[in-house]
Each structure stands twice: as structure tokens, then as C-alpha cells.
Design an enzyme around this catalytic site. Structure first.
Site, PDB file in Angstrom:
ATOM      1  N   ARG A 235     -46.715  53.971   7.805  1.00  0.00           N
ATOM      2  CA  ARG A 235     -47.813  54.620   7.105  1.00  0.00           C
ATOM      3  C   ARG A 235     -48.985  54.817   8.053  1.00  0.00           C
ATOM      4  NH1 ARG A 235     -45.180  56.544   3.987  1.00  0.00           N
ATOM      5  NH2 ARG A 235     -45.168  56.498   1.717  1.00  0.00           N
ATOM      6  N   GLU A 264     -53.098  63.412   6.402  1.00  0.00           N
ATOM      7  CA  GLU A 264     -52.060  64.399   6.686  1.00  0.00           C
ATOM      8  C   GLU A 264     -52.289  65.631   5.816  1.00  0.00           C
ATOM      9  OE1 GLU A 264     -48.319  62.459   5.994  1.00  0.00           O
ATOM     10  OE2 GLU A 264     -48.701  60.899   7.489  1.00  0.00           O
ATOM     11  N   HIS A 283     -44.355  63.773   9.621  1.00  0.00           N
ATOM     12  CA  HIS A 283     -43.857  62.883   8.560  1.00  0.00           C
ATOM     13  C   HIS A 283     -42.413  63.234   8.189  1.00  0.00           C
ATOM     14  CE1 HIS A 283     -45.527  60.111   5.197  1.00  0.00           C
ATOM     15  NE2 HIS A 283     -44.236  59.898   5.367  1.00  0.00           N
TER      16      HIS A 283
END
Length: 316
Positions: A235, A264, A283
Site C-alpha cells: 500500500r 493514485e 498498481h
């Protein structure tokens, strides 16, 4: 019963739900339409999300008919679990469904350091034949340090050991008889600092909590070898990004592979984009076709169980 899906899901998951007679409303961009989401959520018995949808106090209170929340992944920091529990809304997640994909990403990152074949191929296309320049290294006998020793670390460890790597780890919640130590053979360290100082690669596998926020900051980065790399597939927020940019710019460590960031998508003015030794991906560590079929199908099946009054093994 009606199920709302606010983010990307593979068709296998939708088929699981429709085959059981559930009415589906699917908009993979709905997570970004907050007012509309709050307006329509009262009509649904369940909502399925990824990491962008904020399943917070307002959403859970607005969802007056909600019985279940499905998380297409394993991170839960976008879901208010306390409020969900108070309202008796079950939260299910894709338990272990993308663990193999994340583990392979970590191995790929390390191989990218030791054998950058894509760079050698590009160099040849430019008319060169520079064998010395691309004489790199091996993973054999290098040390990977795992911070957090859950299922993904277990799978990383198995694959790293197949390359002949030394595997060490830190996790204050793991005991000496847990399978990752007794069966996988990870050498446990009592202090995070030991893992940081002894590893050629440090891979992070912890959830984002108040305790893990900025777990890796300036002091921790100073402990790492100047030849080492850090890999974050867990994370954003676990690494202090400003401290990392400074460490990379001053060659305190050799590089970082970052699949997750605190905000993000990444702002184009972010200091990490100025670092040539920061390798940033969008991601995608857990995103393979195989893992997303498993994830979508598993979450759909577990939502069906909850709405049918059956027991789910994937309830948080």
C-alpha cells in the site's frame, strides 16, 4: 436482490451473479461519481468495489438496504470496517486470489535488476554489442527481506528459495511455529532494522494502518545497503515518499520498485518521477488475467453466500 458494482470486474464474476438470478448494475467509473453513488446506493442489497470506492460512514449509512460489501482484492483501507460491523454489513474479500500474481511481480522486479534483458535488447537495436555493459548479477545467494509474513510473503519466499536466495523476514505477529517459518523456512528477525540492514532486496507486505503509515522513513532507509532495492506492492503510505526520493537522489539505496503510492494516480510533479532509479507501475502487481478471473469469481460467490444466508470463509 440487487447488486451494485462500482469498479472494474471480470465477466466471470458478473456471470456468477446473473446465473443466480441477481439484478446487476455495473459502472466501472461510478467510484468517481460520488454524488450519484450516494443517491442510488439505497436501492441495493450489496456493493462490490475495488480500492477506489470510499466505503465510508456516509456510504454505509446511505445504503439502508446493504447486507454485504465485496472487495475485489485484499486491501481494506478504503472500507470503514467499524461502521460496517455496527450496521451488521458483512465485508468479504478475495482471500489469496491474487497472491501468486503479486509474488511473481516481486520476483520479476528482482530479475529486472539482475538481468535487464529489455535494456540489452534495446542496446542491440541501436547497433551495439556491449557484452561487458550487460554483465550483471545473479539472484543466487542474494538476500531478500520480507516485511510482513502473510500469504504473499509465503509465496515470494518459495519462489526466491527456488533461485537459491536467502530469505529473512520481520513480522511481530508471527510465531516460530507458523507455516512461513516452520514449513517455508524464512529466517525470522526480531527487529525490522535487522531485515533492512542485511537485505539486498526489501519487499513490503503489510496492510496500511496507523502503525504502518511511514513505516519506512528516512532513518529506516539509511539502514539499507547502498546496493539494495526496496519493493512495495502493499500500500502507498507505508513508505515516506519524500524520504525515499531523497534517498534515491543521493544514492543511499540503488533503487525502488513501487506499484502503489499514497495518492493514485501519481501527480506529474511528484518528486519520485525525477528519480531515474524509481521504477513505478500503475498498481498492477495483483492484476493478471488469471488472478482477476479468480478474484471476480471468488468475490461473486462469497457475496451470493452472504445474501443467501450461508457461511462465507472470506468474511473479514
Amino acid at each position: 436482490m440487487k447488486i451494485l458494482i462500482t469498479e472494474l470486474i471480470w465477466e466471470e464474476g458478473i456471470k456468477e451473479l446473473t446465473d443466480q438470478g441477481f439484478e446487476i448494475e455495473y459502472d466501472e467509473t461510478l467510484w468517481s461519481k460520488r454524488e450519484k453513488l450516494l443517491e442510488i446506493i439505497p436501492r441495493f442489497d450489496a456493493v462490490i468495489v475495488r480500492n477506489q470506492t470510499k466505503v465510508d460512514h456516509d456510504l454505509l449509512n446511505s445504503g439502508i438496504n446493504l447486507k454485504a460489501v465485496g472487495r475485489l482484492g485484499v486491501g481494506l483501507d478504503n472500507i470503514d470496517l467499524k461502521i460496517a460491523k455496527e450496521k451488521n454489513i458483512k465485508v468479504v474479500y478475495a482471500k489469496h486470489a491474487n497472491a501468486t500474481s503479486v509474488a511473481e511481480y516481486v520476483i520479476t522486479a528482482m530479475l529486472n535488476v539482475q538481468r535487464p534483458l529489455h535494456l540489452a535488447e534495446l542496446d542491440v537495436r541501436e547497433g551495439n554489442w556491449n557484452r561487458k555493459k550487460f554483465t550483471c548479477g545473479e539472484l543466487y545467494q542474494k538476500t531478500i527481506g520480507l516485511v510482513g509474513l502473510g500469504e504473499i510473503s509465503h509465496r515470494v519466499s518459495k519462489r526466491a528459495k527456488a533461485f537459491g536466495m536467502n530469505v529473512i523476514g520481520y513480522d511481530p505477529f508471527v510465531t516460530e511455529y507458523d507455516h512461513i517459518l516452520s514449513e517455508t523456512g524464512v529466517e525470522i528477525k526480531s527487529l525490522l532494522n535487522e531485515v533492512l540492514s542485511k537485505s539486498d532486496f526489501v519487499s513490503l507486505h503489510v496492510p496500511l494502518t496507523p502503525q504502518t503509515y511511514s513505516l519506512i522513513g528516512q532513518n529506516e532507509l539509511k539502514l539499507m545497503k547502498p546496493t539494495s532495492y526496496i519493493i512495495n506492492t502493499a500500500r502507498g503510505g507505508i513508505i515516506d515518499e519524500n524520504a525515499l526520493a531523497e534517498a534515491l537522489n543521493h544514492n543511499m539505496i540503488s533503487g525502488a520498485f513501487l506499484d502503489v503510492l499514497e495518492v493514485e494516480p501519481l501527480d506529474l510533479g511528484h518528486p519520485l518521477l525525477e528519480c531515474n532509479n524509481a521504477f513505478i507501475t500503475p498498481h498492477i502487481a495483483g492484476l493478471t488475467n488469471e488472478s482477476q478471473i479468480r478474484t471476480s469469481s471468488l468475490v461473486a460467490k462469497e457475496i451470493i453466500k452472504v445474501l443467501s444466508g450461508k457461511v462465507s470463509l472470506c468474511i473479514v
